[in-house]
Design a protein around this motif. Sequence first.
Motif, PDB file in Angstrom:
ATOM      1  N   LYS A 189      36.852 -33.298 -47.951  1.00  0.00           N
ATOM      2  CA  LYS A 189      35.575 -32.631 -48.032  1.00  0.00           C
ATOM      3  C   LYS A 189      34.933 -33.568 -49.250  1.00  0.00           C
ATOM      4  CE  LYS A 189      32.901 -29.050 -46.735  1.00  0.00           C
ATOM      5  NZ  LYS A 189      31.721 -29.407 -47.568  1.00  0.00           N
ATOM      6  N   LEU A 190      35.674 -33.913 -50.297  1.00  0.00           N
ATOM      7  CA  LEU A 190      34.953 -34.689 -51.258  1.00  0.00           C
ATOM      8  C   LEU A 190      34.178 -35.866 -50.886  1.00  0.00           C
ATOM      9  CD1 LEU A 190      37.924 -34.392 -53.920  1.00  0.00           C
ATOM     10  CD2 LEU A 190      35.833 -33.246 -54.201  1.00  0.00           C
ATOM     11  N   LEU A 191      34.573 -36.344 -49.762  1.00  0.00           N
ATOM     12  CA  LEU A 191      33.867 -37.616 -49.343  1.00  0.00           C
ATOM     13  C   LEU A 191      32.388 -37.413 -48.695  1.00  0.00           C
ATOM     14  CD1 LEU A 191      36.672 -39.079 -47.057  1.00  0.00           C
ATOM     15  CD2 LEU A 191      35.874 -40.018 -49.131  1.00  0.00           C
ATOM     16  N   TYR A 192      32.321 -36.261 -48.391  1.00  0.00           N
ATOM     17  CA  TYR A 192      30.826 -35.779 -47.889  1.00  0.00           C
ATOM     18  C   TYR A 192      30.006 -34.834 -48.761  1.00  0.00           C
ATOM     19  CZ  TYR A 192      33.762 -37.604 -44.222  1.00  0.00           C
ATOM     20  OH  TYR A 192      34.426 -38.302 -43.469  1.00  0.00           O
ATOM     21  N   GLU A 193      30.878 -33.881 -49.347  1.00  0.00           N
ATOM     22  CA  GLU A 193      30.254 -32.721 -50.490  1.00  0.00           C
ATOM     23  C   GLU A 193      30.742 -33.161 -51.817  1.00  0.00           C
ATOM     24  OE1 GLU A 193      27.978 -30.762 -49.659  1.00  0.00           O
ATOM     25  OE2 GLU A 193      27.894 -31.188 -47.592  1.00  0.00           O
ATOM     26  N   PRO A 194      30.414 -34.060 -52.615  1.00  0.00           N
ATOM     27  CA  PRO A 194      31.153 -34.204 -53.944  1.00  0.00           C
ATOM     28  C   PRO A 194      30.826 -33.120 -54.885  1.00  0.00           C
ATOM     29  CG  PRO A 194      29.690 -36.146 -53.380  1.00  0.00           C
ATOM     30  CD  PRO A 194      29.239 -35.055 -52.273  1.00  0.00           C
ATOM     31  N   GLY A 195      29.844 -32.147 -54.539  1.00  0.00           N
ATOM     32  CA  GLY A 195      29.486 -30.855 -55.201  1.00  0.00           C
ATOM     33  C   GLY A 195      30.868 -30.013 -55.041  1.00  0.00           C
ATOM     34  N   VAL A 196      31.738 -30.118 -54.347  1.00  0.00           N
ATOM     35  CA  VAL A 196      32.750 -29.067 -54.287  1.00  0.00           C
ATOM     36  C   VAL A 196      34.216 -29.738 -55.091  1.00  0.00           C
ATOM     37  CG1 VAL A 196      32.139 -28.608 -52.109  1.00  0.00           C
ATOM     38  CG2 VAL A 196      34.074 -30.347 -52.382  1.00  0.00           C
ATOM     39  N   TYR A 197      33.468 -30.650 -56.012  1.00  0.00           N
ATOM     40  CA  TYR A 197      34.575 -31.134 -57.058  1.00  0.00           C
ATOM     41  C   TYR A 197      35.593 -30.273 -57.657  1.00  0.00           C
ATOM     42  CZ  TYR A 197      36.950 -34.067 -60.659  1.00  0.00           C
ATOM     43  OH  TYR A 197      37.829 -34.509 -61.636  1.00  0.00           O
ATOM     44  N   LYS A 198      34.830 -29.230 -58.420  1.00  0.00           N
ATOM     45  CA  LYS A 198      35.354 -28.382 -59.134  1.00  0.00           C
ATOM     46  C   LYS A 198      36.530 -27.409 -58.572  1.00  0.00           C
ATOM     47  CE  LYS A 198      31.958 -27.924 -62.947  1.00  0.00           C
ATOM     48  NZ  LYS A 198      31.140 -27.097 -63.657  1.00  0.00           N
ATOM     49  N   GLN A 199      36.157 -27.034 -57.361  1.00  0.00           N
ATOM     50  CA  GLN A 199      36.802 -26.171 -56.467  1.00  0.00           C
ATOM     51  C   GLN A 199      38.139 -26.863 -55.931  1.00  0.00           C
ATOM     52  OE1 GLN A 199      33.563 -26.503 -56.013  1.00  0.00           O
ATOM     53  NE2 GLN A 199      32.776 -24.992 -54.633  1.00  0.00           N
ATOM     54  N   VAL A 200      37.924 -28.166 -55.472  1.00  0.00           N
ATOM     55  CA  VAL A 200      38.896 -28.969 -55.136  1.00  0.00           C
ATOM     56  C   VAL A 200      39.935 -29.379 -56.486  1.00  0.00           C
ATOM     57  CG1 VAL A 200      39.926 -31.005 -54.005  1.00  0.00           C
ATOM     58  CG2 VAL A 200      37.603 -29.823 -53.133  1.00  0.00           C
ATOM     59  N   ARG A 201      39.402 -29.746 -57.569  1.00  0.00           N
ATOM     60  CA  ARG A 201      40.040 -29.886 -58.791  1.00  0.00           C
ATOM     61  C   ARG A 201      41.196 -28.574 -59.189  1.00  0.00           C
ATOM     62  NH1 ARG A 201      41.826 -34.053 -60.729  1.00  0.00           N
ATOM     63  NH2 ARG A 201      43.773 -32.742 -60.687  1.00  0.00           N
ATOM     64  N   ARG A 202      40.635 -27.520 -59.185  1.00  0.00           N
ATOM     65  CA  ARG A 202      41.158 -25.970 -59.404  1.00  0.00           C
ATOM     66  C   ARG A 202      42.430 -26.114 -58.145  1.00  0.00           C
ATOM     67  NH1 ARG A 202      40.962 -21.678 -62.163  1.00  0.00           N
ATOM     68  NH2 ARG A 202      41.887 -19.748 -61.117  1.00  0.00           N
ATOM     69  N   PHE A 203      42.034 -26.473 -56.966  1.00  0.00           N
ATOM     70  CA  PHE A 203      42.996 -26.292 -55.844  1.00  0.00           C
ATOM     71  C   PHE A 203      44.252 -27.425 -56.423  1.00  0.00           C
ATOM     72  CE2 PHE A 203      44.660 -28.125 -51.775  1.00  0.00           C
ATOM     73  CZ  PHE A 203      45.231 -27.372 -51.265  1.00  0.00           C
TER      74      PHE A 203
ATOM     75  N   LYS B  74      35.730 -40.218 -60.917  1.00  0.00           N
ATOM     76  CA  LYS B  74      36.397 -39.065 -61.282  1.00  0.00           C
ATOM     77  C   LYS B  74      36.720 -38.490 -59.603  1.00  0.00           C
ATOM     78  CE  LYS B  74      33.615 -35.764 -61.935  1.00  0.00           C
ATOM     79  NZ  LYS B  74      32.786 -34.804 -62.844  1.00  0.00           N
ATOM     80  N   ILE B  75      35.874 -38.630 -58.604  1.00  0.00           N
ATOM     81  CA  ILE B  75      36.172 -38.314 -57.384  1.00  0.00           C
ATOM     82  C   ILE B  75      37.444 -38.857 -56.415  1.00  0.00           C
ATOM     83  CG2 ILE B  75      34.982 -37.864 -55.118  1.00  0.00           C
ATOM     84  CD1 ILE B  75      32.528 -37.013 -56.267  1.00  0.00           C
TER      85      ILE B  75
END
Length: 208
Positions: A116-130, A72-73
Amino acid sequence: MIEIKRKSVIPIYGVAVLWALYCLIFPLFRTWHLVVLACSGVLAYAVLTLIFPGKVELIEVPEEPERTGDEKIDALLAEGEKAVSEMSRLRESIPDEDVRLKLDEIIPVTDSIFKKLLYEPGVYKQVRRFADYYLPTTIKLLHTYDRFGKSGSGGENIMGTLKQIDSALDAILSSYKKFFDSLFADRALDIETDIDVLETILKRDGLL
């Protein structure tokens, strides 16, 4: 970079010339003539190879895109790479220097948001919205600017649209920077908590 050795063609041409001259001068009716011809060709090729060894070329090998192993990421990372590539293409296509300078800032910020997803997978939802809401509109505006800018018309509607998009890019750049900064909110909170705990321990031990 990898090194690739390109052999020179001169030794091959040299042997061909030698054989051609030999055939013109000496008859090839006897076996020993053929043996001499073959040996002289091998010797000539060896000597010419030493004299003309060829050259070494450095070939740039494109780096493989970084991936996390999470399907997914990684799919979202691929979307980001495609978007950054398209924005870079439009940046080269748009002649206006002011817009190009703004894109010189917008593009790296966009790339950093996805990386940022490479190091912080937890921000997936924010980046997905972006990727779903903010980025498509930006690219659409750039496509419009590129198309209108190449129309060759200085009409009021076209010039007004170009001016609006140019102005909007300032807001986009500011928003992208703020969005990227917001991805560090949790980490900043963790650091603040760590500092509070450390200060508490130092005070308890009489060291602060």
